[in-house]
Design an enzyme around this catalytic site. Structure first.
Site, PDB file in Angstrom:
ATOM      1  N   VAL A 101       0.182  -0.870  -0.192  1.00 23.30           N
ATOM      2  CA  VAL A 101      -0.159   0.303  -0.135  1.00 23.30           C
ATOM      3  C   VAL A 101       0.533   1.170  -0.091  1.00 23.30           C
ATOM      4  CG1 VAL A 101      -2.343   0.832   1.476  1.00 23.30           C
ATOM      5  CG2 VAL A 101      -1.823  -1.499   1.231  1.00 23.30           C
ATOM      6  N   SER A 102       0.037   2.508  -1.091  1.00 16.26           N
ATOM      7  CA  SER A 102       1.175   3.188  -1.300  1.00 16.26           C
ATOM      8  C   SER A 102       3.019   2.980  -1.332  1.00 16.26           C
ATOM      9  CB  SER A 102       1.740   4.183  -0.096  1.00 16.26           C
ATOM     10  OG  SER A 102       1.672   5.945  -0.016  1.00 16.26           O
TER      11      SER A 102
END
Length: 287
Positions: A101-102
């Site tokens: 994530v990210s």
């Protein structure tokens, strides 16, 4: 919510990693979660709980975040990927599926490249290629350059609509709830994460990632504009893109919408093209 998680702390090279495992009975490999910058593992619990109940899931605090110790020296994504592989060895896991994530999406790309035999499938959420990404607006990036939003929850709730977009633009209680779950590891750990990504890019080797890959994106992401996920999908040979009507943290705001996409993707079996036997027996070569 934490009753189904088993918490462990492992020591590697004199440093401690805090880990949460949700045991499962599924025959598929467990799902390993690489979280975003400054984000402690508790922030992904609602998402994990929305996944198929028999899926085993592993989450951990990156060094310098949450309950993990802060390294004395800086690290790079390649070194952290190596440490994660050792963590899996310590825990007795072989092959895993990976979601990043990210910031954690960059680490997931690195892990898939460096340890292809250990990464069966790859999920990239709200992430990019690093140095050569199309960045968000300067004002948004400036707010991300400091861990203040994690250290001061009220400030974090106030700027959440600007940096996360999507549902955070319309629901003030959502920002307050998210900020209340943050467990800051301090400024040094945050800056070490920033430094790990400084100058890093995957753009020149993404074509080598052969794992089936699901790319998830929000159409209102101030931090990582949608074009970055389109680029990832184009450069990774076996990738598919799914765009959600949300912002940067759709795993937090829409766990029940995202989880079925991931469940289905991980349950699908991919088959290599089979090589059929010849119609006639080959002749022996002369001695």
């Amino acid at each position: 919510m934490t009753h189904s998680f088993v918490f462990r702390t492992v020591e590697l090279d004199g440093e401690h990693l805090r880990i949460a495992i949700r045991p499962g009975t599924s025959p598929m490999p467990p799902l390993l979660v690489f979280n975003g910058i400054g984000a402690n593992l508790e922030l992904v619990f609602p998402f994990v709980q929305a996944l198929a109940p028999d899926m085993e899931v592993i989450a951990f605090d990156v060094p310098g975040v949450g309950g993990s110790s802060t390294p004395l020296l800086p690290y790079r994504f390649s070194g952290l990927a190596r440490r994660v592989a050792r963590m899996l060895d310590y825990l007795g896991y072989g092959r895993v599926n990976v979601i990043g994530v990210s910031w954690g999406g960059a680490l997931a790309q690195q892990f898939a490249r460096d340890y292809p035999e250990r990464c069966k499938k790859l999920i990239l959420a709200a992430t990019a290629t690093g140095l050569f990404m199309l960045p968000g607006k300067p004002g948004v990036l400036w707010k991300m350059a400091t861990p203040r939003r994690y250290i001061q929850p009220q400030y974090g709730a106030r700027i959440a609509p600007d940096i996360y977009g999507g549902a955070f633009r319309h629901d003030a209680n959502l920002a307050l709830s998210f900020s209340s779950k943050i467990r800051s590891g301090g400024r040094r750990g945050y800056y070490l994460q920033l430094l790990a990504g400084f100058g890093w890019t995957s753009i020149h080797w993404l074509h080598r990632i052969r794992q089936p890959t699901l790319v998830l994106a929000g159409d209102d992401d101030p931090l990582v504009p949608l074009i970055n996920m389109r680029l990832l999908t184009k450069l990774i040979p076996n990738a598919e893109l799914h765009v959600l009507d949300d912002g940067h943290l759709f795993l937090v705001t829409q766990p029940t919408a995202v989880a079925p996409l991931i469940n289905r993707f991980l349950a699908e079996e991919t088959y290599r093209a089979s090589i059929h036997a010849p119609l006639s027996e080959p002749q022996d070569e002369p001695a």
